[in-house]
Design a protein around this motif. Structure first.
Motif, PDB file in Angstrom:
ATOM      1  N   LEU A   8       0.878   7.402  -6.268  1.00 35.36           N
ATOM      2  CA  LEU A   8      -0.260   8.310  -6.391  1.00 35.36           C
ATOM      3  C   LEU A   8       0.174   9.762  -6.190  1.00 35.36           C
ATOM      4  O   LEU A   8      -0.239  10.656  -6.938  1.00 35.36           O
ATOM      5  CB  LEU A   8      -1.356   7.925  -5.395  1.00 35.36           C
ATOM      6  N   LYS A   9       1.038  10.004  -5.225  1.00 38.54           N
ATOM      7  CA  LYS A   9       1.555  11.359  -4.987  1.00 38.54           C
ATOM      8  C   LYS A   9       2.330  11.864  -6.199  1.00 38.54           C
ATOM      9  O   LYS A   9       2.179  13.011  -6.618  1.00 38.54           O
ATOM     10  CB  LYS A   9       2.448  11.386  -3.745  1.00 38.54           C
ATOM     11  N   GLU A  10       3.181  11.010  -6.772  1.00 40.12           N
ATOM     12  CA  GLU A  10       3.958  11.389  -7.957  1.00 40.12           C
ATOM     13  C   GLU A  10       3.038  11.639  -9.154  1.00 40.12           C
ATOM     14  O   GLU A  10       3.245  12.579  -9.922  1.00 40.12           O
ATOM     15  CB  GLU A  10       4.975  10.299  -8.276  1.00 40.12           C
ATOM     16  N   PHE A  11       2.026  10.799  -9.317  1.00 41.88           N
ATOM     17  CA  PHE A  11       1.040  10.949 -10.384  1.00 41.88           C
ATOM     18  C   PHE A  11       0.320  12.294 -10.258  1.00 41.88           C
ATOM     19  O   PHE A  11       0.140  13.015 -11.243  1.00 41.88           O
ATOM     20  CB  PHE A  11       0.045   9.779 -10.297  1.00 41.88           C
ATOM     21  N   GLU A  12      -0.085  12.648  -9.042  1.00 41.51           N
ATOM     22  CA  GLU A  12      -0.779  13.918  -8.806  1.00 41.51           C
ATOM     23  C   GLU A  12       0.122  15.105  -9.146  1.00 41.51           C
ATOM     24  O   GLU A  12      -0.325  16.057  -9.791  1.00 41.51           O
ATOM     25  CB  GLU A  12      -1.229  14.018  -7.349  1.00 41.51           C
ATOM     26  N   ARG A  13       1.377  15.064  -8.722  1.00 39.34           N
ATOM     27  CA  ARG A  13       2.311  16.162  -9.018  1.00 39.34           C
ATOM     28  C   ARG A  13       2.521  16.295 -10.527  1.00 39.34           C
ATOM     29  O   ARG A  13       2.475  17.398 -11.067  1.00 39.34           O
ATOM     30  CB  ARG A  13       3.655  15.930  -8.331  1.00 39.34           C
ATOM     31  N   ARG A  14       2.757  15.182 -11.192  1.00 36.13           N
ATOM     32  CA  ARG A  14       3.046  15.181 -12.625  1.00 36.13           C
ATOM     33  C   ARG A  14       1.852  15.684 -13.437  1.00 36.13           C
ATOM     34  O   ARG A  14       2.022  16.365 -14.444  1.00 36.13           O
ATOM     35  CB  ARG A  14       3.432  13.767 -13.060  1.00 36.13           C
ATOM     36  N   ASN A  15       0.643  15.361 -13.007  1.00 40.48           N
ATOM     37  CA  ASN A  15      -0.549  15.706 -13.763  1.00 40.48           C
ATOM     38  C   ASN A  15      -1.331  16.890 -13.198  1.00 40.48           C
ATOM     39  O   ASN A  15      -2.387  17.233 -13.733  1.00 40.48           O
ATOM     40  CB  ASN A  15      -1.460  14.476 -13.874  1.00 40.48           C
ATOM     41  N   ASN A  16      -0.817  17.504 -12.132  1.00 43.35           N
ATOM     42  CA  ASN A  16      -1.456  18.665 -11.516  1.00 43.35           C
ATOM     43  C   ASN A  16      -2.940  18.395 -11.262  1.00 43.35           C
ATOM     44  O   ASN A  16      -3.815  19.144 -11.690  1.00 43.35           O
ATOM     45  CB  ASN A  16      -1.269  19.904 -12.387  1.00 43.35           C
ATOM     46  N   ILE A  17      -3.204  17.287 -10.576  1.00 39.06           N
ATOM     47  CA  ILE A  17      -4.574  16.842 -10.338  1.00 39.06           C
ATOM     48  C   ILE A  17      -4.637  16.108  -8.999  1.00 39.06           C
ATOM     49  O   ILE A  17      -3.634  15.548  -8.559  1.00 39.06           O
ATOM     50  CB  ILE A  17      -5.055  15.943 -11.491  1.00 39.06           C
ATOM     51  N   SER A  18      -5.782  16.118  -8.366  1.00 37.00           N
ATOM     52  CA  SER A  18      -5.988  15.347  -7.139  1.00 37.00           C
ATOM     53  C   SER A  18      -6.673  14.034  -7.506  1.00 37.00           C
ATOM     54  O   SER A  18      -7.649  14.029  -8.247  1.00 37.00           O
ATOM     55  CB  SER A  18      -6.868  16.120  -6.154  1.00 37.00           C
ATOM     56  N   MET A  59       0.830  -1.196   0.000  1.00 33.80           N
ATOM     57  CA  MET A  59       0.000   0.000   0.000  1.00 33.80           C
ATOM     58  C   MET A  59       0.871   1.255   0.000  1.00 33.80           C
ATOM     59  O   MET A  59       0.503   2.254  -0.603  1.00 33.80           O
ATOM     60  CB  MET A  59      -0.939  -0.024   1.205  1.00 33.80           C
ATOM     61  N   GLU A  60       1.997   1.185   0.667  1.00 30.89           N
ATOM     62  CA  GLU A  60       2.898   2.332   0.717  1.00 30.89           C
ATOM     63  C   GLU A  60       3.396   2.705  -0.678  1.00 30.89           C
ATOM     64  O   GLU A  60       3.511   3.888  -1.012  1.00 30.89           O
ATOM     65  CB  GLU A  60       4.085   2.028   1.642  1.00 30.89           C
ATOM     66  N   GLU A  61       3.678   1.691  -1.500  1.00 30.73           N
ATOM     67  CA  GLU A  61       4.136   1.947  -2.867  1.00 30.73           C
ATOM     68  C   GLU A  61       3.049   2.658  -3.677  1.00 30.73           C
ATOM     69  O   GLU A  61       3.327   3.617  -4.402  1.00 30.73           O
ATOM     70  CB  GLU A  61       4.538   0.645  -3.563  1.00 30.73           C
ATOM     71  N   ILE A  62       1.813   2.224  -3.555  1.00 33.73           N
ATOM     72  CA  ILE A  62       0.714   2.864  -4.276  1.00 33.73           C
ATOM     73  C   ILE A  62       0.540   4.304  -3.802  1.00 33.73           C
ATOM     74  O   ILE A  62       0.319   5.209  -4.614  1.00 33.73           O
ATOM     75  CB  ILE A  62      -0.595   2.062  -4.128  1.00 33.73           C
ATOM     76  N   THR A  63       0.656   4.534  -2.515  1.00 32.08           N
ATOM     77  CA  THR A  63       0.540   5.894  -1.982  1.00 32.08           C
ATOM     78  C   THR A  63       1.604   6.801  -2.589  1.00 32.08           C
ATOM     79  O   THR A  63       1.302   7.926  -3.015  1.00 32.08           O
ATOM     80  CB  THR A  63       0.660   5.886  -0.443  1.00 32.08           C
ATOM     81  N   GLN A  64       2.841   6.328  -2.650  1.00 28.64           N
ATOM     82  CA  GLN A  64       3.932   7.123  -3.228  1.00 28.64           C
ATOM     83  C   GLN A  64       3.707   7.362  -4.717  1.00 28.64           C
ATOM     84  O   GLN A  64       3.887   8.471  -5.214  1.00 28.64           O
ATOM     85  CB  GLN A  64       5.285   6.441  -2.997  1.00 28.64           C
TER      86      GLN A  64
END
Length: 76
Positions: A8-18, A1-6
């Protein structure tokens, strides 16, 4: 789960989306937009979800925000 959380954070930063990771009792899961609940991807395979989070880049509008509905630019 920790890997998915990390991822997800990178995905949000890269795509400027929540985004939100959704896990259902039948074993299906997905990634959706936090505010609009627009589903980005659904799968029963956690590796497919992680791959989506690692590689997907959305197209941005002139305002620097992700377009809605989403448009995928790259999934290397």
């Amino acid at each position: 789960m920790e890997e998915i959380t990390q991822l997800l954070k990178e995905f949000e930063r890269r795509n400027n989306i929540s985004a939100t990771f959704v896990l259902c009792s039948d074993g299906s899961m997905g990634i959706e937009e936090f505010w609009d609940n627009e589903m980005f991807v659904e799968s029963e395979d956690v590796e497919e979800i992680k791959d989506f989070l690692r590689k997907t880049q959305f197209k941005f509008g002139k305002d620097g925000l992700c377009l809605s509905p989403i448009q995928i630019v790259t999934t290397p």
